[in-house]
Design an enzyme around this catalytic site. Structure first.
Site, PDB file in Angstrom:
ATOM      1  N   SER A 188     145.217   9.190  55.107  1.00  0.00           N
ATOM      2  CA  SER A 188     145.453   9.913  53.967  1.00  0.00           C
ATOM      3  C   SER A 188     144.012  10.675  53.049  1.00  0.00           C
ATOM      4  CB  SER A 188     146.166   9.023  52.970  1.00  0.00           C
ATOM      5  OG  SER A 188     146.679   9.357  51.783  1.00  0.00           O
ATOM      6  N   TYR A 220     146.077   0.587  49.081  1.00  0.00           N
ATOM      7  CA  TYR A 220     145.869   1.435  50.385  1.00  0.00           C
ATOM      8  C   TYR A 220     144.731   2.682  50.523  1.00  0.00           C
ATOM      9  CZ  TYR A 220     149.118   6.597  51.389  1.00  0.00           C
ATOM     10  OH  TYR A 220     149.594   7.347  51.883  1.00  0.00           O
TER      11      TYR A 220
HETATM   12  P1  NDP Z   1     158.400   8.188  52.994  1.00  0.00           P
HETATM   13  O1  NDP Z   1     158.454   7.056  51.972  1.00  0.00           O
HETATM   14  O2  NDP Z   1     158.497   9.360  52.344  1.00  0.00           O
HETATM   15  O3  NDP Z   1     158.742   7.824  54.698  1.00  0.00           O
HETATM   16  C1  NDP Z   1     158.410   6.765  54.156  1.00  0.00           C
HETATM   17  C2  NDP Z   1     158.880   6.743  55.780  1.00  0.00           C
HETATM   18  O4  NDP Z   1     158.377   5.479  56.729  1.00  0.00           O
HETATM   19  C3  NDP Z   1     160.678   5.863  55.667  1.00  0.00           C
HETATM   20  O5  NDP Z   1     160.961   6.264  57.542  1.00  0.00           O
HETATM   21  C4  NDP Z   1     160.345   4.374  56.172  1.00  0.00           C
HETATM   22  O6  NDP Z   1     162.038   3.918  56.826  1.00  0.00           O
HETATM   23  C5  NDP Z   1     158.802   4.036  56.310  1.00  0.00           C
HETATM   24  N1  NDP Z   1     158.552   2.594  56.850  1.00  0.00           N
HETATM   25  C6  NDP Z   1     158.155   2.820  55.608  1.00  0.00           C
HETATM   26  N2  NDP Z   1     157.553   1.011  55.737  1.00  0.00           N
HETATM   27  C7  NDP Z   1     157.966   0.529  56.920  1.00  0.00           C
HETATM   28  C8  NDP Z   1     158.085  -0.721  57.773  1.00  0.00           C
HETATM   29  N3  NDP Z   1     157.363  -1.608  57.876  1.00  0.00           N
HETATM   30  N4  NDP Z   1     158.498  -0.578  59.505  1.00  0.00           N
HETATM   31  C9  NDP Z   1     158.516   0.690  59.806  1.00  0.00           C
HETATM   32  N5  NDP Z   1     159.653   2.009  58.982  1.00  0.00           N
HETATM   33  C10 NDP Z   1     158.848   1.667  57.379  1.00  0.00           C
HETATM   34  O7  NDP Z   1     156.778   8.642  53.442  1.00  0.00           O
HETATM   35  P2  NDP Z   1     155.916  10.079  53.286  1.00  0.00           P
HETATM   36  O8  NDP Z   1     156.961  10.400  54.307  1.00  0.00           O
HETATM   37  O9  NDP Z   1     155.866  10.569  52.275  1.00  0.00           O
HETATM   38  O10 NDP Z   1     154.390   9.090  54.333  1.00  0.00           O
HETATM   39  C11 NDP Z   1     154.435   9.532  55.799  1.00  0.00           C
HETATM   40  C12 NDP Z   1     152.636   8.782  55.947  1.00  0.00           C
HETATM   41  O11 NDP Z   1     152.173  10.103  55.227  1.00  0.00           O
HETATM   42  C13 NDP Z   1     152.542   7.587  55.563  1.00  0.00           C
HETATM   43  O12 NDP Z   1     151.781   6.985  56.286  1.00  0.00           O
HETATM   44  C14 NDP Z   1     152.008   7.762  53.854  1.00  0.00           C
HETATM   45  O13 NDP Z   1     151.199   6.841  53.347  1.00  0.00           O
HETATM   46  C15 NDP Z   1     151.433   8.684  54.816  1.00  0.00           C
HETATM   47  N6  NDP Z   1     151.151  10.058  53.488  1.00  0.00           N
HETATM   48  C16 NDP Z   1     151.470  10.519  52.854  1.00  0.00           C
HETATM   49  C17 NDP Z   1     151.550  11.710  52.121  1.00  0.00           C
HETATM   50  C18 NDP Z   1     152.172  12.337  50.736  1.00  0.00           C
HETATM   51  O14 NDP Z   1     151.567  13.001  49.708  1.00  0.00           O
HETATM   52  N7  NDP Z   1     153.490  11.763  50.833  1.00  0.00           N
HETATM   53  C19 NDP Z   1     149.966  11.783  51.652  1.00  0.00           C
HETATM   54  C20 NDP Z   1     149.093  10.874  52.597  1.00  0.00           C
HETATM   55  C21 NDP Z   1     149.769  10.424  53.096  1.00  0.00           C
HETATM   56  P3  NDP Z   1     162.731   3.407  55.653  1.00  0.00           P
HETATM   57  O15 NDP Z   1     163.185   4.299  55.069  1.00  0.00           O
HETATM   58  O16 NDP Z   1     163.681   2.801  56.311  1.00  0.00           O
HETATM   59  O17 NDP Z   1     162.259   2.184  54.930  1.00  0.00           O
END
Ligand code: NDP
Length: 241
Positions: A140, A153
């Site tokens: 990120s 984070y």
């Molecule tokens: P979302 O919240 O939309 O989706 C998160 C996903 O991660 C879901 O599929 C969720 O599954 C899964 N997840 C969360 N915790 C766990 C766990 N302990 N084990 C397995 N699966 C897990 O997030 P984003 O798509 O926005 O983000 C994806 C990645 O990108 C993250 O690492 C985030 O930090 C990073 N990121 C995002 C940004 C943004 O602006 N959106 C910016 C920079 C980085 P479930 O639905 O079952 O909980």
């Protein structure tokens, strides 16, 4: 068949990555933690587009669960192997440091950093044996710049970038590349509570990014064309940093 494992592949950026890698001809393992409905919808979309997909729920922060789920998958798929790993699962628990709860600190570190360790260590064995692999870690902007209200984070994502650099050097001789992608503001459930109309003014490109734009970058890093890129962190943030 060659498979890509996408952690947190059920929603948001992970779901876009899963669809894109399936379209590139990889089988896709969509991991998620608890929202089975979203995971099923993503799997259905991939199958409808002609892709090969399986769901593999486990909590990336649970070492035993990671090992047993991946062992079960390998047992059920003796002729298949995981050639691409996208460590994408992540959560936010924002708070100013002075108010931050111990649980908020640990849950974010456990998911992003310990989850990366448990899953990567498990998948790496097969890549090193077969002398091929692509590991892409979703970091990120927060891990590069630091963001107020996100000490947990930012620390987790900065550590992920450090681990990316170290592991890349360990495994390069075996043709395994390890890179990180550092998105800025991307539209997803995670950023749903942010005021896009105000925040987009901070972004030189004038808008939030789409999950599909991150997925395109990940697909490139997973491709043969990216064989000589390793240990790198690529920002995708519309010029924000
Ligand atoms: P979302 O919240 O939309 O989706 C998160 C996903 O991660 C879901 O599929 C969720 O599954 C899964 N997840 C969360 N915790 C766990 C766990 N302990 N084990 C397995 N699966 C897990 O997030 P984003 O798509 O926005 O983000 C994806 C990645 O990108 C993250 O690492 C985030 O930090 C990073 N990121 C995002 C940004 C943004 O602006 N959106 C910016 C920079 C980085 P479930 O639905 O079952 O909980």
């Amino acid at each position: 068949m060659n498979y890509a494992l996408v952690t947190g592949g059920s929603r948001g950026i992970g779901a876009a990555i899963a669809r894109r890698l399936a379209a590139a001809g990889l089988g896709v393992i969509v991991n998620y933690r608890s929202n089975a409905e979203a995971a099923r919808a993503t799997a259905d979309a991939i199958a409808a587009e002609g892709g090969t997909v399986c769901l593999l729920p486990f909590d990336v922060a649970d070492e035993a669960a990671v090992d047993s789920a991946l062992e079960a998958w390998e047992d059920a798929h003796p002729d298949d192997r995981i050639t691409v790993l996208v460590n994408n699962a992540g959560i936010r628990r924002d708070n100013l440091m002075i108010f931050m709860q111990t649980d908020e600190w640990h849950r974010v570190i456990d998911t992003t950093l310990n989850g990366f360790f448990y899953v990567t260590r498990r998948v790496l064995k097969g890549m090193l044996t077969k002398r091929f692999g692509r590991i892409i870690n979703i970091a990120s902007l927060s891990g590069l710049k630091g963001m107020p209200g996100q000490a947990n984070y930012s620390a987790a994502k900065a550590a992920l970038i450090g681990a990316t650099k170290a592991l890349a050097q360990e495994v390069a001789p075996r043709k395994v590349t390890v890179n990180a992608v550092a998105p800025g503001f991307i539209r997803s459930d995670m950023t749903h509570d942010l005021d896009e109309n105000t925040l987009r003014k901070l972004v030189p490109a004038g808008r939030f990014g789409d999950p599909e734009e991150v997925a395109a970058l990940v697909a490139f890093l997973a491709s043969d064309d990216a064989a000589y890129i390793t240990g790198e962190t690529i920002s995708i943030n519309g010029g924000l940093y």
